[in-house]
Structure formats: structure tokens, C-alpha cells
Design an enzyme around this catalytic site. Structure first.
Site, PDB file in Angstrom:
ATOM      1  N   ASN A   1     -14.704  23.951 -14.987  1.00  0.00           N
ATOM      2  CA  ASN A   1     -13.557  24.799 -15.348  1.00  0.00           C
ATOM      3  C   ASN A   1     -13.786  25.320 -16.768  1.00  0.00           C
ATOM      4  OD1 ASN A   1     -11.096  25.988 -15.840  1.00  0.00           O
ATOM      5  ND2 ASN A   1     -10.011  24.038 -16.126  1.00  0.00           N
ATOM      6  N   TRP A   2     -14.169  26.569 -16.856  1.00  0.00           N
ATOM      7  CA  TRP A   2     -14.497  27.145 -18.177  1.00  0.00           C
ATOM      8  C   TRP A   2     -13.244  27.455 -19.005  1.00  0.00           C
ATOM      9  CZ3 TRP A   2     -18.680  31.395 -16.743  1.00  0.00           C
ATOM     10  CH2 TRP A   2     -19.862  30.745 -16.364  1.00  0.00           C
ATOM     11  N   LYS A   3     -12.097  27.448 -18.386  1.00  0.00           N
ATOM     12  CA  LYS A   3     -10.849  27.842 -19.063  1.00  0.00           C
ATOM     13  C   LYS A   3     -11.036  29.228 -19.692  1.00  0.00           C
ATOM     14  CE  LYS A   3     -10.066  22.987 -19.887  1.00  0.00           C
ATOM     15  NZ  LYS A   3      -9.122  22.008 -20.374  1.00  0.00           N
TER      16      LYS A   3
ATOM     17  N   HIS B   1      -3.340  23.894 -12.464  1.00  0.00           N
ATOM     18  CA  HIS B   1      -3.920  23.159 -13.590  1.00  0.00           C
ATOM     19  C   HIS B   1      -2.790  22.791 -14.554  1.00  0.00           C
ATOM     20  CE1 HIS B   1      -6.261  22.176 -17.138  1.00  0.00           C
ATOM     21  NE2 HIS B   1      -7.287  21.984 -16.319  1.00  0.00           N
TER      22      HIS B   1
ATOM     23  N   GLU C   1      -2.559  22.926 -17.602  1.00  0.00           N
ATOM     24  CA  GLU C   1      -2.313  23.916 -18.674  1.00  0.00           C
ATOM     25  C   GLU C   1      -1.449  25.069 -18.156  1.00  0.00           C
ATOM     26  OE1 GLU C   1      -6.424  24.399 -19.705  1.00  0.00           O
ATOM     27  OE2 GLU C   1      -6.431  22.363 -20.524  1.00  0.00           O
TER      28      GLU C   1
ATOM     29  N   GLU D   1      -6.122  14.907 -12.170  1.00  0.00           N
ATOM     30  CA  GLU D   1      -6.434  15.062 -13.588  1.00  0.00           C
ATOM     31  C   GLU D   1      -5.302  14.459 -14.430  1.00  0.00           C
ATOM     32  OE1 GLU D   1      -9.404  18.405 -14.380  1.00  0.00           O
ATOM     33  OE2 GLU D   1      -7.417  19.285 -14.415  1.00  0.00           O
TER      34      GLU D   1
ATOM     35  N   GLY E   1      -9.505  17.058 -22.110  1.00  0.00           N
ATOM     36  CA  GLY E   1      -9.888  17.616 -23.403  1.00  0.00           C
ATOM     37  C   GLY E   1      -9.671  16.669 -24.572  1.00  0.00           C
TER      38      GLY E   1
ATOM     39  N   SER F   1     -12.276  14.688 -19.259  1.00  0.00           N
ATOM     40  CA  SER F   1     -13.338  14.234 -20.167  1.00  0.00           C
ATOM     41  C   SER F   1     -14.565  13.668 -19.433  1.00  0.00           C
ATOM     42  CB  SER F   1     -12.794  13.217 -21.172  1.00  0.00           C
ATOM     43  OG  SER F   1     -11.778  13.821 -21.974  1.00  0.00           O
TER      44      SER F   1
ATOM     45  N   GLY G   1     -14.181  20.204 -17.600  1.00  0.00           N
ATOM     46  CA  GLY G   1     -13.787  21.261 -18.527  1.00  0.00           C
ATOM     47  C   GLY G   1     -14.842  21.470 -19.593  1.00  0.00           C
ATOM     48  N   GLY G   2     -14.587  20.924 -20.779  1.00  0.00           N
ATOM     49  CA  GLY G   2     -15.441  21.162 -21.949  1.00  0.00           C
ATOM     50  C   GLY G   2     -16.931  21.010 -21.680  1.00  0.00           C
TER      51      GLY G   2
HETATM   52  C1  PEP Z   1     -10.110  20.439 -17.175  1.00  0.00           C
HETATM   53  O1  PEP Z   1     -10.028  21.437 -17.851  1.00  0.00           O
HETATM   54  O2  PEP Z   1      -9.714  20.460 -16.028  1.00  0.00           O
HETATM   55  C2  PEP Z   1     -10.698  19.242 -17.780  1.00  0.00           C
HETATM   56  C3  PEP Z   1     -10.759  18.152 -17.056  1.00  0.00           C
HETATM   57  O3  PEP Z   1     -11.147  19.337 -19.084  1.00  0.00           O
HETATM   58  P1  PEP Z   1     -12.070  18.286 -19.876  1.00  0.00           P
HETATM   59  O4  PEP Z   1     -13.232  17.937 -18.973  1.00  0.00           O
HETATM   60  O5  PEP Z   1     -12.516  19.023 -21.098  1.00  0.00           O
HETATM   61  O6  PEP Z   1     -11.240  17.077 -20.165  1.00  0.00           O
END
Ligand code: PEP
Length: 261
Positions: A10-12, A102, A104, A174, A180, A220, A241-242
Site C-alpha cells: 500500500n503506497w498510500k 483503510h 486512514e 490491521e 506506520g 509495520s 505500507g512503508g
Molecule cells: C498500511 O498502510 O496499511 C500499513 C500497514 O502501513 P505500515 O506497513 O507502514 O505500518
């Protein structure tokens, strides 16, 4: 019944279309160098809308096995909804996946479970697979209510889907406190909720169907922790994500089967 794991990045709101092209190319090369078997692990990137045409072009031109998708979709098929993107538009770009719900989007755009269900339905109607995100905030976890809270989200979102389409969805558990933050849930934490989600899906759709639905963990995930999480029986992949913004690191995550758990 075996489920093919899915690693979805997930590049956001990161990477413009030029950066997206380069990132997908580097991911492809990193996996190619490692003789990666896409039949054993499915790999997808979930990109900003503005990147999707470029990703389609590069994956087609270089015959890549990397799949891709969007991070949101409108509940409406078309019409006067300024700024929205329909499922038909995404399907036309050969998207395989759409993230819905999501945390966010729930937090910053007030998306409700009902709306998330409608978005999942829109994605399914367009022939794409929704990745339905659920998970609790820290206060709920501290109160010990994380399983009940997450299952209530599952009930509400899946009540929008008919029994024929619902089993085509992917679920991503999640925990919000792990997104994050560098604070990863333990493998046992992930299994507790992913297992409970599967049990609920079995109640809703029958055991056989529930055994085919992929339940991902997100929060994470990195190459250093992915193998232990993936060793859990009800975790079928990661929503990353990251770490997915670094294609070499994401390739290492996709190769979790080669790591020692
Ligand atoms: C996400 O954006 O869905 C996510 C899990 O981010 P991260 O891996 O950075 O915690």
C-alpha cells in the site's frame, strides 16, 4: 485447502507516476534476480490513481507478473461526484485489487462500515477483488475488546455483500496502533484476530468457503518480521505500507518463505 499468499504494497499518497514506474521495474528485477515464483506468492502494489495507467503500461510492456490496484473506489457507478473514481474506470485499467476501508480513510474521511461494504460491492461488481481493512485502535486493544470490535466490523461490512460475491473478497486485519508506528503485533496477536475472522467467515459462509478466503495482516511488516507472522496458520499475506516503498525491501518481504521464522 491451500490459499495462495498475497503480499500487497500500500503506497498510500507516495510516488508520482514516474517514480511508480521505476519502483515497479526495480521490484520486478529484484524478484526476477531471485527466481521468484509468482505461482507461490501473489505480489501486488496498491498505488495512487494517477500512477495506475503508467503501471499498466510498464507491466504489460515487460510482461510482468506483478498485479496492481487502487486504494479507494467510489460507491457510485458514474455521474456528478466530483473527484471520485468509479470501479469501471479502475477495471478498464486492469486493476486486480481495490483497498476499501483503510483506517486512514475511516479516520480522515469518516468512512463507515456500511460505506466500506458498498465500496467492496462496487469493486466486486467491476470484477476486482476488494481488500477489506478492519482493525482496532489502541484503546480498544487495551480494553481487551479487539476481537469483538473487529468481528463487528466484519459483520457490518460483509452484510452489504451477497453470499455469492463475498467469498471473492480479501480481508486485511490491521490493528491501527501498528500502522506506520514500527509497533508490530506479535505473531500470536495477528493469529488471534485473523483466526477469529476466519471463524466468523465460516459462520457466515460455511467452513469450506472460509478456508478459501485470504486474511492478511498489516501493520509495520518488514523483511525482519514477516516470516514469523506468515508462519501463523490463519495469516495469508501482508498489507505492507512503508516498507513497500523500497522495492528491494518489499521483494525481500515477498520472499518470506526463504527466511527463517
Ligand atoms: C498500511 O498502510 O496499511 C500499513 C500497514 O502501513 P505500515 O506497513 O507502514 O505500518
Amino acid at each position: 485447502m491451500s490459499r495462495i499468499p498475497l503480499m500487497a504494497g500500500n503506497w498510500k499518497m507516495n510516488l508520482d507516476h514516474l517514480e511508480a514506474t521505476a519502483t515497479v521495474q526495480r521490484l520486478h528485477w529484484a524478484l526476477q534476480d531471485a527466481n521468484f515464483d509468482y505461482d507461490k506468492v501473489e505480489v501486488a502494489v496498491l498505488a495512487p490513481f494517477t500512477d495506475l495507467r503508467s503501471i499498466q503500461t510498464i507491466t504489460d510492456a515487460d510482461n510482468m507478473s506483478i498485479r496492481y490496484g487502487a486504494q479507494d473506489v467510489s460507491v457510485h457507478p458514474d455521474g456528478a461526484y466530483t473527484g471520485e473514481i468509479s470501479a469501471r474506470m479502475l477495471a478498464k485499467l486492469s486493476c486486480s485489487y481495490v483497498v476499501v476501508g483503510h483506517s486512514e480513510r475511516r479516520q480522515y474521511h469518516g468512512e463507515t462500515d456500511m460505506e466500506v461494504g458498498e465500496k467492496a460491492l462496487a469493486a466486486l461488481g467491476g470484477g476486482m477483488v476488494p481488500i477489506i481493512c478492519v482493525g482496532e485502535a489502541l484503546g480498544i486493544r487495551k480494553a481487551g475488546e479487539h476481537v469483538a470490535y473487529t468481528l463487528a466490523q466484519i459483520d457490518a461490512v460483509f452484510s452489504e455483500l451477497g453470499p455469492e460475491l463475498a467469498p471473492r473478497a480479501v480481508v486485511a486485519y490491521e490493528p491501527i496502533w501498528a500502522i506506520g508506528t514500527g509497533e508490530v503485533a506479535t505473531p500470536a496477536d495477528a493469529q488471534e484476530v485473523c483466526g477469529a475472522i476466519r471463524e466468523r467467515l465460516a459462520e457466515l459462509y460455511g467452513r469450506e468457503t472460509a478456508e478459501t478466503i485470504r486474511v492478511l495482516y498489516g501493520g509495520s511488516v518488514k523483511s525482519a518480521n514477516v516470516a514469523a507472522i506468515m508462519a501463523e496458520p490463519d495469516v495469508d499475506g501482508g498489507l505492507v505500507g512503508g516498507a513497500s516503498l523500497d522495492p528491494e525491501e518489499f521483494a525481500r518481504i515477498c520472499r518470506f518463505g526463504e527466511h527463517v521464522a
